[in-house]
Design a protein around this motif. Sequence first.
Motif, PDB file in Angstrom:
ATOM      1  N   GLU A  10      90.132 -19.466 -33.310  1.00  0.00           N
ATOM      2  CA  GLU A  10      88.812 -19.191 -32.747  1.00  0.00           C
ATOM      3  C   GLU A  10      87.972 -20.447 -32.555  1.00  0.00           C
ATOM      4  O   GLU A  10      87.282 -20.586 -31.546  1.00  0.00           O
ATOM      5  N   ILE A  15      92.675 -20.006 -25.342  1.00  0.00           N
ATOM      6  CA  ILE A  15      91.943 -18.785 -25.694  1.00  0.00           C
ATOM      7  C   ILE A  15      92.179 -18.440 -27.152  1.00  0.00           C
ATOM      8  O   ILE A  15      93.213 -18.766 -27.725  1.00  0.00           O
ATOM      9  N   SER A  16      91.224 -17.761 -27.734  1.00  0.00           N
ATOM     10  CA  SER A  16      91.297 -17.345 -29.128  1.00  0.00           C
ATOM     11  C   SER A  16      92.355 -16.264 -29.307  1.00  0.00           C
ATOM     12  O   SER A  16      92.527 -15.393 -28.455  1.00  0.00           O
ATOM     13  N   SER A  64      91.120 -12.756 -28.733  1.00  0.00           N
ATOM     14  CA  SER A  64      90.624 -12.358 -27.412  1.00  0.00           C
ATOM     15  C   SER A  64      91.463 -11.202 -26.868  1.00  0.00           C
ATOM     16  O   SER A  64      92.624 -11.039 -27.242  1.00  0.00           O
TER      17      SER A  64
END
Length: 158
Positions: A113, A123-124, A127
């Motif tokens: 994150e 991207i986390s 997500s």
Amino acid sequence: MSRAFTKEEDNENAAAVLGERPVSPHRNLVTANGLAMIEAELVRLREEMAGAETEDDRERLALMARDLRYWTARRESAELSVPEAGSDVVRFGMTVALEDGDGKTARWRIVGEDEADPAKGSISHVSPMAQALFGRKAGDLVNVNGREWEIVGLSADA
């Protein structure tokens, strides 16, 4: 009341209103780069605080102390996760190439994150896109926000 006393009182009030940075309730998975980023931030904050101890800037010190508490908590809970080289399913730390029905392509690296930066292609892991991708293989279709994507490639590069 002197102006200096008012300013000091304002600084104390600003520090009290600052509040803590929220820590995510999710597992704190990190890549090797993410772990290095956390450790660099801890070093930077400690050095900055050491240099600021002689300054009369309570708000700035409060902000640095708050950030130091946040990054210390993130370091303590960090779980280094390295994807298996040669894995044929999407896992944390992998880069996934996608294509939609219109031929639009995207590449996402799934990271922790704190290191996620969609503008730079990461991207986390919490997500919606990452959640839809986990456990899938090249050729699989995933639907995110009403849009269908095909996984056209994946790699475990660092």
